[in-house]
Design a protein around this motif. Structure first.
Motif, PDB file in Angstrom:
ATOM      1  N   THR A 156       0.891  -1.162   0.000  1.00 15.77           N
ATOM      2  CA  THR A 156       0.000   0.000   0.000  1.00 15.77           C
ATOM      3  C   THR A 156       0.928   1.210   0.000  1.00 15.77           C
ATOM      4  N   GLU A 157       0.367   2.403   0.067  1.00 12.04           N
ATOM      5  CA  GLU A 157       1.278   3.555   0.095  1.00 12.04           C
ATOM      6  C   GLU A 157       2.062   3.622   1.418  1.00 12.04           C
ATOM      7  N   ASP A 158       1.623   2.841   2.385  1.00 15.43           N
ATOM      8  CA  ASP A 158       2.311   2.856   3.683  1.00 15.43           C
ATOM      9  C   ASP A 158       3.370   1.777   3.843  1.00 15.43           C
ATOM     10  N   GLY A 159       3.458   0.849   2.904  1.00 10.75           N
ATOM     11  CA  GLY A 159       4.479  -0.179   3.080  1.00 10.75           C
ATOM     12  C   GLY A 159       4.287  -1.411   2.207  1.00 10.75           C
ATOM     13  N   ILE A 160       5.184  -2.386   2.425  1.00  8.06           N
ATOM     14  CA  ILE A 160       5.108  -3.685   1.750  1.00  8.06           C
ATOM     15  C   ILE A 160       4.925  -4.706   2.867  1.00  8.06           C
ATOM     16  N   TRP A 161       3.969  -5.629   2.688  1.00  8.27           N
ATOM     17  CA  TRP A 161       3.443  -6.321   3.864  1.00  8.27           C
ATOM     18  C   TRP A 161       3.669  -7.825   3.919  1.00  8.27           C
ATOM     19  N   SER A 162       4.281  -8.410   2.899  1.00  8.91           N
ATOM     20  CA  SER A 162       4.572  -9.847   2.967  1.00  8.91           C
ATOM     21  C   SER A 162       5.642 -10.187   1.946  1.00  8.91           C
ATOM     22  N   VAL A 163       6.163 -11.405   2.043  1.00  9.16           N
ATOM     23  CA  VAL A 163       7.192 -11.865   1.108  1.00  9.16           C
ATOM     24  C   VAL A 163       6.589 -12.999   0.265  1.00  9.16           C
ATOM     25  N   PRO A 164       6.463 -12.775  -1.047  1.00 12.05           N
ATOM     26  CA  PRO A 164       5.858 -13.807  -1.898  1.00 12.05           C
ATOM     27  C   PRO A 164       6.810 -14.972  -2.137  1.00 12.05           C
ATOM     28  N   VAL A 165       6.243 -16.169  -2.148  1.00 16.07           N
ATOM     29  CA  VAL A 165       7.109 -17.334  -2.303  1.00 16.07           C
ATOM     30  C   VAL A 165       6.838 -18.073  -3.616  1.00 16.07           C
ATOM     31  N   ASN A 166       5.731 -17.747  -4.275  1.00 18.21           N
ATOM     32  CA  ASN A 166       5.431 -18.470  -5.525  1.00 18.21           C
ATOM     33  C   ASN A 166       4.385 -17.755  -6.365  1.00 18.21           C
ATOM     34  N   ILE A 167       4.174 -18.312  -7.552  1.00 22.44           N
ATOM     35  CA  ILE A 167       3.038 -17.943  -8.408  1.00 22.44           C
ATOM     36  C   ILE A 167       2.354 -19.254  -8.782  1.00 22.44           C
ATOM     37  N   HIS A 168       1.086 -19.396  -8.408  1.00 28.51           N
ATOM     38  CA  HIS A 168       0.301 -20.558  -8.807  1.00 28.51           C
ATOM     39  C   HIS A 168      -0.677 -20.149  -9.903  1.00 28.51           C
ATOM     40  N   ARG A 169      -1.057 -21.137 -10.719  1.00 26.14           N
ATOM     41  CA  ARG A 169      -2.099 -20.898 -11.724  1.00 26.14           C
ATOM     42  C   ARG A 169      -3.373 -21.618 -11.296  1.00 26.14           C
ATOM     43  N   SER A 170      -4.468 -20.918 -11.346  1.00 24.78           N
ATOM     44  CA  SER A 170      -5.748 -21.483 -10.915  1.00 24.78           C
ATOM     45  C   SER A 170      -6.499 -22.184 -12.055  1.00 24.78           C
ATOM     46  N   ASN A 171      -6.447 -21.638 -13.259  1.00 27.81           N
ATOM     47  CA  ASN A 171      -7.313 -22.137 -14.351  1.00 27.81           C
ATOM     48  C   ASN A 171      -6.641 -23.241 -15.178  1.00 27.81           C
ATOM     49  N   VAL A 172      -6.460 -24.396 -14.541  1.00 27.74           N
ATOM     50  CA  VAL A 172      -5.857 -25.522 -15.254  1.00 27.74           C
ATOM     51  C   VAL A 172      -6.791 -26.733 -15.186  1.00 27.74           C
ATOM     52  N   MET A 173      -6.902 -27.435 -16.319  1.00 26.72           N
ATOM     53  CA  MET A 173      -7.665 -28.693 -16.360  1.00 26.72           C
ATOM     54  C   MET A 173      -6.667 -29.838 -16.509  1.00 26.72           C
ATOM     55  N   TRP A 174      -6.828 -30.850 -15.660  1.00 30.66           N
ATOM     56  CA  TRP A 174      -5.872 -31.974 -15.608  1.00 30.66           C
ATOM     57  C   TRP A 174      -6.500 -33.250 -16.138  1.00 30.66           C
ATOM     58  N   TYR A 175      -5.687 -34.119 -16.696  1.00 32.56           N
ATOM     59  CA  TYR A 175      -6.176 -35.408 -17.204  1.00 32.56           C
ATOM     60  C   TYR A 175      -4.999 -36.378 -17.307  1.00 32.56           C
ATOM     61  N   VAL A 176      -5.328 -37.638 -17.617  1.00 31.69           N
ATOM     62  CA  VAL A 176      -4.278 -38.638 -17.847  1.00 31.69           C
ATOM     63  C   VAL A 176      -4.319 -38.996 -19.340  1.00 31.69           C
ATOM     64  N   PRO A 177      -3.264 -38.680 -20.099  1.00 29.04           N
ATOM     65  CA  PRO A 177      -3.313 -38.858 -21.559  1.00 29.04           C
ATOM     66  C   PRO A 177      -3.728 -40.265 -21.989  1.00 29.04           C
ATOM     67  N   ALA A 178      -3.176 -41.297 -21.328  1.00 29.09           N
ATOM     68  CA  ALA A 178      -3.488 -42.675 -21.750  1.00 29.09           C
ATOM     69  C   ALA A 178      -4.989 -42.981 -21.574  1.00 29.09           C
ATOM     70  N   ASN A 179      -5.582 -42.418 -20.525  1.00 21.75           N
ATOM     71  CA  ASN A 179      -7.019 -42.654 -20.305  1.00 21.75           C
ATOM     72  C   ASN A 179      -7.860 -41.983 -21.392  1.00 21.75           C
ATOM     73  N   LEU A 180      -7.507 -40.763 -21.749  1.00 23.82           N
ATOM     74  CA  LEU A 180      -8.284 -40.071 -22.797  1.00 23.82           C
ATOM     75  C   LEU A 180      -8.210 -40.862 -24.097  1.00 23.82           C
ATOM     76  N   GLU A 181      -7.039 -41.389 -24.379  1.00 21.71           N
ATOM     77  CA  GLU A 181      -6.858 -42.174 -25.599  1.00 21.71           C
ATOM     78  C   GLU A 181      -7.765 -43.412 -25.573  1.00 21.71           C
ATOM     79  N   LYS A 182      -7.752 -44.073 -24.421  1.00 21.22           N
ATOM     80  CA  LYS A 182      -8.580 -45.285 -24.249  1.00 21.22           C
ATOM     81  C   LYS A 182     -10.068 -44.969 -24.466  1.00 21.22           C
TER      82      LYS A 182
END
Ligand code: GAL
Length: 437
Positions: A156-182
């Motif tokens: 904020t204009e008064d300071g910096i308030w935490s130390v970031p440790v990562n960047i995560h992505r929220s909008n991901v769809m996961w699957y198992v390639p071999a299963n989709l093929e099957k």
């Protein structure tokens, strides 16, 4: 990674959201009162010896990445007794309630996990519970290594308030390639592609989309809403420029209702890991989850990215990177302040970041990370982060303060029962007014 995280509009909007402290969280959690802005910050508690208490929800499967940081800390600070205080429950549903109780009771941990954005600023900074870390950022040269947009989100204009440790992505769809093929289906690019594949999957007795307990519905909603309205409208929503009960807002709930029809009936009793297991075991075809799922599948399940598991942007959101960042702050009154400052130094360091993130399933928040240490999934996430439109997550503290986020969980519960898109959109509009959006 050099790019500024969010457009100026989004940032300006976020700065306007400095209202509302946390409310009582979802029903199932321990009741916890909200921190009051006017309540005085606690006096420093007497040091408990040479301890460091770190508070987070990274227990169990999410533990190894945190342990890697603790390892480094112990090497650098051999005399300190590290207390790794965790409260289980994905996305901090339980930990955040416990934290509020402790903070209000004048018993802050030495350092705690908090999401960059409104969860930090609109709750803890607003309540004057955090120490300004600007001197530490300057001393460590962090003003140059963290993206400017991210520093704005934790400041904020008064300071910096935490130390970031990562960047995560929220909008991901996961699957198992071999299963989709099957099954003869492909990873969908749009929700219409998904619906076509889903009908086929249902016919084969496969759950099209695995879902878990309530917060994961909020998580799914943000990806579906982004697909339904697009990134400009998503940003406009949080800037107070697009009403939640606009046609776009209603459309998001309608599409979400259609998607929900393809999820498992026992969702509310499952953890996010168990929903991911459904995909791994072939009981379900897809799962929309943040990329801590990549950490789980790689670190716990020992699956190879690309072959053991595959990923695609959640349908209709290709080209957008919905992001969140975990960070740790220094609460006022931390009993072991010096030990906590040393902890924050490890978190912000290149060594710490590149030890933590490959295990966690996230990319470094620093712009100088060593990508050779990161697997195929994470390298692709880093590339997308560098070129995609970056927008903030609701479910993980970036876009809205706790007033909105906690109220949204109740709206979700209502929607799950009624499936009434208009009513949900209206309830969100009321909530936005209450939360100062
Ligand atoms: C998020 C957090 C991630 C991960 C996830 C599941 O809110 O930012 O680091 O812990 O919850 O628990």
């Amino acid at each position: 990674m050099k790019k500024v995280l969010l457009g100026l509009t989004m940032l300006a909007a976020l700065m306007l959201l400095l209202v509302g402290c946390g409310e009582a969280p979802e029903k199932k959690e321990a009741p916890a009162p909200a921190p009051k802005a006017e309540a005085p910050a606690p006096e420093p508690a007497p040091a408990k010896g040479n301890d460091l208490e770190i508070f987070s929800w990274w227990a169990g499967d999410e533990g190894p990445a945190l342990e890697a940081l603790i390892e480094i800390y112990k090497e650098q600070n051999p005399g300190v007794n590290v207390i790794n205080a965790t409260v289980t429950g994905g996305s901090g549903v339980n930990a955040q309630a416990v934290l509020k109780t402790r903070m209000l009771g004048g018993e802050p941990p030495d350092s705690f996990q908090v999401h960059a954005g409104q969860e930090l600023i609109g709750t803890w900074v607003k309540a004057d519970r955090m120490e300004d870390l600007t001197p530490l950022f300057k001393e460590m040269g962090w003003m140059e290594v963290f993206p400017e947009g991210l520093i704005k989100l934790i400041g904020t204009e008064d300071g910096i308030w935490s130390v970031p440790v990562n960047i995560h992505r929220s909008n991901v769809m996961w699957y198992v390639p071999a299963n989709l093929e099957k099954w003869g289906v492909e990873a969908p690019k749009t929700w219409d592609d998904f619906f076509a594949a889903a009908d086929k999957l249902k016919g084969m007795g496969v759950t099209p989309l695995a879902l878990a307990q309530n917060w994961t519905a909020n998580h799914l909603w943000e990806s579906v809403a982004l697909a339904a309205m697009g990134a400009d409208n998503w940003d406009a929503l949080w800037a107070g420029k697009l009403p939640f009960d606009s046609a776009e807002g209603v459309k998001a709930w309608e599409l979400f209702g259609k998607v929900l029809a393809y999820t498992n009936a026992d969702a509310s009793s499952l953890s996010w890991q168990q929903a991911t297991d459904m995909v791994i075991d072939g009981r379900a075809a897809f799962n929309v989850m943040g990329d801590w799922a990549a950490g789980y599948m790689t670190t716990t399940k020992k699956l190879e990215p690309g072959t053991g598991y595959g990923w695609v942007a959640s349908p209709g959101t290709g080209g957008s990177f919905m992001f969140l960042a975990d960070s740790f702050g220094l609460p006022k009154g931390a009993p072991n302040r010096d030990a906590a400052v040393a902890w924050l130094k490890v978190l912000g360091s290149k060594e710490g970041s590149d030890a933590f993130n490959p295990l966690k399933g996230s990319i470094s928040a620093r712009t100088d990370s060593d990508l050779n240490k990161y697997n195929g999934y994470l390298q692709s996430a880093a590339a997308d982060f560098g070129k995609d439109r970056v927008v903030g997550s609701l479910a993980h503290g970036v876009a809205a303060n706790d007033t909105f986020k906690n109220g949204f969980a109740s709206v979700m519960e209502m929607f799950m029962k009624s499936k009434n898109a208009d009513a949900a959109a209206k309830a969100c509009a009321q909530l936005a007014a209450k939360a100062g959006i």
